[in-house]
Design an enzyme around this catalytic site. Structure first.
Site: not given
Length: 668
Positions: A452, A560
């Site tokens: 991240k 997803k």
């Protein structure tokens, strides 16, 4: 068969209903007319087939017989005045045993072709030597009218129900080419009628004589029916039957198939159809478990710092007590996507759960079609309930989810449970912290690490991890935190062999010049980078996906399943991506072992490449609500461990669930 008549002079042929349907559908009336006798047998007469055959000029002779009578013992030519009566062949006699008021009873026959008996079984005869056929029939005016097999009749609520009467009404509904009706066990009524319908194939378009030629009403109706989905056609059939049948005779379920399974000679394979019904998805209860899992340590992204993960576990329970699980991966606020957990809870309760409670599905993909027809349905809500039906279906048919979706076990575990490699996500931190976390992931066996990042940290973190782990697959996730002004930092990644960077551009920070559409901006940025750009949260709605796919430079997508709306839409996307040469990998949503197993199953598909964000839940949470716990040993996730061979491969850990439960809603 038509070729034999035209080229070889064949004049007689024996067919069953399906064969006659196909001969008529070929639309070659002149060739069809070369047959002077088309002998039709093998089952009950289909009035729609007979009507089409007569209009096509076919000389059809309906017949009755059975193997025990050396084939046919009665027949009649089908003409416009044909009402079903057949003439017995010379030497044959028929007798009706125990006739009802309408004259129909058990058919008994005698004649020269009657067999001598069964091997190792006793045949049923009357005292005067007539063989009891097992069919229901009547004799009127010297003609034999055969109704149905006697054993097909069943009792519902104390009343006799004759499937042939229901089938006869079904065959008169437009769009229906064939039907099968039987009595299915029912807890309240003993048995209830269930109907399978084979839809009529759309006629081939005929060239118009004039561009102004008018279509007939029948042609227009045929086109309209052909455009209906199987579920829509089932609804149309039920509506058509309602005024024609009593409530007792109205089928509990109408199941539409494009084509029936058939035996080698074209008869309906009744056993196969009834087995399909036994494997139906019939949900009796939907339970929504809202949970709140604390993170072991706060997880930082460029958009938010997460201390808890709140989600909804969807549990479906079918008529036999079997269960299936899904997970709603929306967040309580709209920091990631516009769709929130409260919105999804309402849609699940008010819209989607009622659909699965009132309908039966032969396959979970039918639920996707049902949800897609509902304007209020939103992806993450659909993506919570629809996978639960796939899990349930896997348990019904005794197969793991990865097999149901067309995946393949890897060579190391072929013949056993499938296993797939996992990636691990590392929260926002300094370069030193990120490198240390990446080393721990490598020591745990993970094959990919995702960092991240945000402006000012991306290059330093990537450099630190690459120096520490020269051979590790590294990806970055910027969570839409950069603008074009900071593109130089992104270009610095090109020499570090970063596999991709997710969502670099902030949609709100528009450039002073150039395109303002996010996907056009991403495509323009991609033309200046060697590091691939990967898409994730920029795709919220179907129209976003269309806009993204219009940019050929954008060739990497995080898949997803919740965002897709479930398993079937995700499979459709994977198939499309494979054709276009787009790279697909499985993303994660800080989810529990329910959703993680679902995504891990998709890694068995050949079109899904890199290790996904499917690492062990223990990296984030102190407890797992699934049994067995979701783990990744040496960076590998094993699906469907011993004792959990079907569906997702897990059940709920009830005691762990109670410890994190916020609210439970039961919908029945």
């Amino acid at each position: 068969l038509l070729s034999d008549a035209a080229k070889k002079g064949a004049t007689h042929v024996s067919v069953v209903d399906k064969m006659l349907q196909d001969m008529v559908a070929a639309d070659k009336p002149e060739t069809l007319a070369r047959y002077s006798c088309i002998l039709l047998g093998g089952g009950a007469l289909n009035p729609q087939t007979l009507d089409r055959a007569c209009r096509a000029g076919a000389r059809v002779y309906a017949s009755y017989g059975m193997t025990e009578t050396s084939s046919q013992i009665a027949h009649a030519q089908v003409t416009a005045s044909f009402t079903g009566g057949l003439r017995l062949l010379p030497g044959y006699e028929a007798h009706i045993v125990d006739p009802c008021d309408d004259g129909f009873g058990r058919l008994a026959v005698k004649g020269p072709g009657l067999f001598g008996g069964y091997l190792n079984a006793r045949a049923a005869y009357t005292v005067d030597g007539f063989f009891l056929t097992g069919d229901t029939a009547a004799l009127y005016g010297g003609k034999l009218f055969v109704k149905e097999r006697t054993e097909d009749m069943f009792v519902s609520g104390g009343e006799n129900v004759y499937p042939a009467e229901i089938k006869e009404k079904l065959l008169r509904v437009a769009g229906v080419s064939d039907a099968h009706v039987f009595g299915a066990p029912d807890a309240r009524w003993g048995r209830r009628p269930v109907a399978f319908v084979e839809r009529e194939k759309a006629p081939a378009p005929r060239p118009r004589a004039s561009r102004y030629a008018q279509r007939t009403q029948a042609q227009t109706q045929a086109d309209q029916l052909a455009s209906l989905t199987n579920r829509q056609l089932a609804s149309y059939v039920r509506t058509s039957l309602a005024p024609r049948l009593s409530k007792l005779y109205l089928p509990k379920h109408v199941c539409v198939l494009d084509e029936f399974p058939r035996t080698g000679i074209g008869k309906i394979d009744r056993v196969a159809l009834e087995r399909r019904y036994d494997q139906r998805i019939e949900v009796a209860r939907v339970t929504l478990h809202r949970i709140r899992l604390p993170f072991k340590t706060p997880f930082k992204t460029a958009k938010a710092t997460l201390t808890h993960r709140e989600s909804i576990i969807v549990e479906v329970t079918d008529h036999a007590g079997r269960t299936g699980l899904g997970e709603c991966v929306a967040f309580p606020t709209d920091w990631y996507l516009p769709e929130t957990l409260d919105q999804d809870a309402r849609i699940l309760h008010d819209v989607l759960a009622p659909i699965v409670l009132r309908e039966a599905f032969l396959h979970p993909s039918e639920a996707s079609a049902a949800f897609a027809a509902v304007p209020e349905a939103i992806p993450l809500a659909c993506g919570a309930l629809e996978p639960a039906l796939w899990d349930l279906y896997g348990k019904i048919v005794g197969k793991p989810l990865w097999q149901l979706i067309g995946g393949a076990a890897n060579a190391a575990t072929a013949g056993a449970s499938a296993s797939v490699p996992a990636g691990a996500a590392i929260g926002l931190g300094s370069a030193v912290e990120t490198a240390a976390a990446a080393r721990r992931c490598a020591e745990a066996g993970y094959k990919r690490v995702k960092l991240k990042v945000k402006p000012g940290t991306a290059l330093a973190c990537a450099q630190a991890v690459r120096a520490a782990l020269p051979d590790m697959m590294i990806t970055l996730d910027a969570n839409q935190s950069f603008s074009e002004r900071e593109a130089e930092e992104l270009r610095g990644l090109d020499g570090l062999n970063v596999a991709w960077i997710e969502e670099p551009l902030d949609p709100r920070r528009l450039p002073p010049v150039g395109p303002t559409d996010l996907f056009s901006r991403l495509a323009r940025l991609q033309r200046t980078l060697r590091t691939p750009i990967c898409l994730d949260e920029s795709i919220v709605r179907p129209e976003d996906l269309s806009r993204a796919l219009a940019q050929p430079e954008l060739r990497c997508y995080a898949l997803k399943l919740g965002k897709c709306g479930g398993v079937q839409p995700a499979l459709d996307f994977v198939q499309m991506a494979r054709k276009r040469g787009i790279e697909v990998w499985m993303g994660g949503m800080y989810d529990t072992g329910v959703s993680r197993r679902l995504h891990a199953a998709f890694e068995t598909l050949s079109a899904v490449g890199a290790p996904g964000d499917i690492g062990a839940t223990a990296r984030y949470f102190s407890c797992d609500i699934t049994d067995p716990p979701y783990t990744a040993e040496r960076g590998m996730v094993t699906l469907n461990r011993e004792g959990h061979a079907s569906g997702l491969g897990c059940d709920l850990n009830r005691s762990a669930l109670e410890n994190v439960l916020v609210e439970r809603l039961v919908i029945a």
